[in-house]
Design a protein around this motif. Structure first.
Motif, short mmCIF file in Angstrom:
data_model
loop_
_atom_site.label_atom_id
_atom_site.label_comp_id
_atom_site.label_asym_id
_atom_site.label_seq_id
_atom_site.Cartn_x
_atom_site.Cartn_y
_atom_site.Cartn_z
N GLU A 106 41.30 91.50 53.44
CA GLU A 106 41.33 90.11 53.00
C GLU A 106 40.22 89.82 52.00
O GLU A 106 40.40 89.06 51.04
CB GLU A 106 41.20 89.19 54.22
N ILE A 107 39.06 90.43 52.21
CA ILE A 107 37.94 90.21 51.29
C ILE A 107 38.26 90.74 49.90
O ILE A 107 37.92 90.11 48.88
CB ILE A 107 36.67 90.86 51.86
N ASN A 108 38.91 91.89 49.83
CA ASN A 108 39.26 92.48 48.53
C ASN A 108 40.23 91.61 47.74
O ASN A 108 40.33 91.73 46.52
CB ASN A 108 39.84 93.88 48.73
N LYS A 109 40.94 90.74 48.43
CA LYS A 109 41.83 89.79 47.75
C LYS A 109 41.06 88.57 47.24
O LYS A 109 41.64 87.71 46.57
CB LYS A 109 42.93 89.32 48.70
N ASP A 110 39.76 88.52 47.56
CA ASP A 110 38.91 87.37 47.24
C ASP A 110 39.52 86.07 47.75
O ASP A 110 39.47 85.02 47.10
CB ASP A 110 38.68 87.27 45.72
N LYS A 111 40.08 86.17 48.95
CA LYS A 111 40.69 85.01 49.58
C LYS A 111 39.60 84.04 50.04
O LYS A 111 38.65 84.44 50.72
CB LYS A 111 41.52 85.44 50.79
N PRO A 112 39.66 82.75 49.66
CA PRO A 112 38.61 81.80 50.03
C PRO A 112 38.47 81.67 51.55
O PRO A 112 39.46 81.67 52.29
CB PRO A 112 39.08 80.48 49.42
N ILE A 113 37.23 81.61 51.98
CA ILE A 113 36.92 81.39 53.38
C ILE A 113 36.51 79.93 53.54
O ILE A 113 35.51 79.47 52.95
CB ILE A 113 35.77 82.31 53.84
N LEU A 114 37.28 79.17 54.30
CA LEU A 114 36.99 77.75 54.49
C LEU A 114 35.90 77.58 55.53
O LEU A 114 35.88 78.25 56.57
CB LEU A 114 38.25 77.01 54.91
N ILE A 115 34.96 76.66 55.25
CA ILE A 115 33.85 76.36 56.15
C ILE A 115 33.90 74.87 56.48
O ILE A 115 33.29 74.04 55.81
CB ILE A 115 32.50 76.71 55.50
N PRO A 116 34.66 74.50 57.52
CA PRO A 116 34.73 73.08 57.90
C PRO A 116 33.63 72.73 58.91
O PRO A 116 33.32 73.52 59.80
CB PRO A 116 36.12 72.97 58.53
N TYR A 117 33.02 71.59 58.76
CA TYR A 117 32.02 71.14 59.72
C TYR A 117 31.85 69.63 59.57
O TYR A 117 32.37 69.01 58.64
CB TYR A 117 30.69 71.86 59.51
N ARG A 118 31.10 69.07 60.49
CA ARG A 118 30.80 67.64 60.44
C ARG A 118 29.34 67.45 60.08
O ARG A 118 28.45 68.00 60.72
CB ARG A 118 31.11 66.97 61.79
N GLN A 119 29.11 66.67 59.05
CA GLN A 119 27.77 66.44 58.56
C GLN A 119 27.19 65.18 59.20
O GLN A 119 27.86 64.15 59.30
CB GLN A 119 27.77 66.29 57.04
N TRP A 120 25.93 65.29 59.63
CA TRP A 120 25.21 64.14 60.20
C TRP A 120 24.30 63.60 59.11
O TRP A 120 23.21 64.12 58.88
CB TRP A 120 24.41 64.56 61.43
N GLU A 121 24.75 62.56 58.46
CA GLU A 121 24.05 62.02 57.29
C GLU A 121 23.12 60.89 57.73
O GLU A 121 23.55 59.89 58.29
CB GLU A 121 25.07 61.52 56.28
N TYR A 122 21.83 61.06 57.42
CA TYR A 122 20.78 60.17 57.93
C TYR A 122 20.44 59.08 56.92
O TYR A 122 20.25 59.35 55.73
CB TYR A 122 19.55 61.01 58.24
N HIS A 123 20.33 57.83 57.41
CA HIS A 123 19.90 56.70 56.60
C HIS A 123 18.84 55.92 57.39
O HIS A 123 18.92 55.83 58.62
CB HIS A 123 21.07 55.78 56.25
N GLU A 124 17.89 55.34 56.65
CA GLU A 124 16.81 54.60 57.31
C GLU A 124 16.57 53.29 56.58
O GLU A 124 16.49 53.25 55.36
CB GLU A 124 15.52 55.42 57.33
N LEU A 125 16.45 52.21 57.35
CA LEU A 125 16.03 50.92 56.84
C LEU A 125 14.57 50.74 57.24
O LEU A 125 14.26 50.63 58.44
CB LEU A 125 16.89 49.79 57.44
N PRO A 126 13.63 50.78 56.29
CA PRO A 126 12.21 50.80 56.63
C PRO A 126 11.75 49.66 57.52
O PRO A 126 10.85 49.82 58.33
CB PRO A 126 11.52 50.75 55.26
N SER A 127 12.38 48.50 57.38
CA SER A 127 11.96 47.37 58.22
C SER A 127 13.07 46.33 58.31
O SER A 127 13.64 45.93 57.28
CB SER A 127 10.69 46.72 57.64
N LEU A 128 13.39 45.92 59.54
CA LEU A 128 14.27 44.77 59.72
C LEU A 128 13.51 43.51 59.30
O LEU A 128 12.28 43.46 59.35
CB LEU A 128 14.71 44.65 61.18
N THR A 129 14.23 42.49 58.89
CA THR A 129 13.60 41.26 58.43
C THR A 129 12.89 40.58 59.59
O THR A 129 13.53 40.11 60.54
CB THR A 129 14.64 40.31 57.82
N ASN A 130 11.57 40.55 59.53
CA ASN A 130 10.76 40.01 60.62
C ASN A 130 11.01 38.51 60.79
O ASN A 130 11.07 37.76 59.81
CB ASN A 130 9.28 40.27 60.32
N GLY A 131 11.15 38.09 62.05
CA GLY A 131 11.32 36.67 62.34
C GLY A 131 12.75 36.19 62.34
O GLY A 131 13.00 35.03 62.68
#
Length: 374
Positions: free
Chosen positions: A188-213
């Motif tokens: 299969e490798i000699n055919k250069d058949k694509p190898i699929l790599i499926p996964y779930r990405q954990w994408e991180y976001h941050e809000l530095p500060s909630l609006t105080n008060g």
């Protein structure tokens, strides 16, 4: 036919793998000071590596500085808090990058681990206690944090510690196949058949500060393509815990949140308001959503590591948005959070959001090219 009735079937023996061995890889540098960059490279073109079972081994010492009178100990998951970011590349293609891996992996641990997991102690997850030697998930490039304040906790303000990392190494399992399976893979490798790599990405976001008060916040998380549309969104809060040696960095404050809504192209999740009240112990809806996430990710009948009482001081708001109407599956996805509390948000409160979405890469075995799947 029932398996119990297949009495004349020949037994099957799996001899596809003839040998497994663990090999150790070291970084190019031996300096493990704050703000250092550590790179571990594996040059193995013809080897089969079981990267999902690789382990990063961190060795070091933590001692009290002169004049300290209180106790000092490592925090849970302390190894991950050593790093500002972690990047994994395959043939020069960035597969994943995690900013603030301590926060992300702690949240993931609360979501995906259970108390019966035998690997927790070795991984620095002796919940709720701590370990001195930790094993972290595999990555390849590590940027050490600017300080070690989140790796340990002290019992008195006059107490401080010094953390010294003596060694970091990567242990990777190598797999050797029998001749029949090896020949099949090479064909299969000699055919250069694509190898699929499926996964779930954990994408991180941050809000530095909630609006105080205030007691309400609208947070525009991101705009993305339909290919990166979220399956789950995890929300957490921390008040004055980051870089605070007197506090436990693995806590997540509930802020007496009354409701959290996820807005995806004007479609809301969950459908009904949660009407939470943590001070009155009315947070069963949030805890139920937390336990349902574990069931969707784990194949066992256990429960996640946090029980109902522990959840109050380590609160994670889990929003399942994996099932959506085709009408909102457009080319552009707009993601917002609407947050409401029964009290005003305290000062120095950070908000974290992890967007979990599908991602597929493909690798061409002959050329070594790694690219996004079409």
């Amino acid at each position: 036919m029932l398996e119990e009735l297949q009495i004349f079937q020949d037994p099957e023996f799996d001899d596809s793998i003839i040998r497994e061995e663990i090999r150790t890889y070291h970084p190019f540098v031996k300096s493990f000071a704050n703000n250092d960059e550590i790179e571990i490279v594996i040059y193995q073109q013809d080897a089969l590596l079981l990267m999902s079972e690789a382990a990063l081994v961190i060795e070091g010492t933590l001692v009290k500085t002169n004049g300290s009178t209180g106790d000092i100990q490592f925090t849970t998951n302390c190894g991950a808090y050593l790093f500002d970011s972690i990047t994994y590349e395959l043939n020069g293609k960035e597969v994943d990058k995690v900013r603030d891996p301590g926060t992300v992996s702690t949240i993931r641990g609360y979501l995906c681990y259970n108390k019966n997991d035998e690997t927790l102690n070795a991984a620095g997850w002796n919940y709720p206690e701590s370990q001195l030697v930790t094993y972290d998930p595999l990555k390849s490039t590590f940027f050490l944090a600017r300080n070690d304040r989140n790796c340990f906790q002290v019992s008195k303000d006059d107490t401080d510690g010094m953390l010294t990392i003596t060694n970091i190494e990567l242990k990777v399992k190598h797999v050797f196949l029998n001749d029949v399976l090896k020949l099949k893979l090479l064909t299969e490798i000699n055919k250069d058949k694509p190898i699929l790599i499926p996964y779930r990405q954990w994408e991180y976001h941050e809000l530095p500060s909630l609006t105080n008060g205030t007691s309400k916040e609208i947070w525009s998380i991101k705009t993305c393509t339909n290919l990166e549309s979220p399956r789950y969104v995890i929300v957490a809060f921390q008040t004055n815990l980051k870089d605070n040696k007197s506090e436990d960095i693995t806590y997540f404050n509930n802020l007496n949140i009354s409701n959290i809504k996820l807005n995806i192209n004007s479609e809301y999740y969950p459908y009904e308001d949660m009407k939470l009240d943590f001070d009155a112990r009315k947070y069963a809806d949030a805890y139920y959503m937390y336990t349902q996430f574990y069931k969707s990710f784990a194949s066992d009948n256990n429960y996640p590591i946090l029980d109902f009482i522990a959840f109050k001081s380590r609160t994670l708001f889990v929003i399942d948005c994996s099932k959506r109407n085709d009408a909102i599956k457009t080319s552009t996805i707009d993601i917002k959070l609407e947050i409401e509390s029964r009290k005003s948000f305290p000062a120095n409160t950070k908000a974290y959001c992890i967007v979990i979405h599908d991602r597929i890469l493909e690798s061409l075995p002959l050329s070594g090219l790694v690219r996004g799947a079409i």
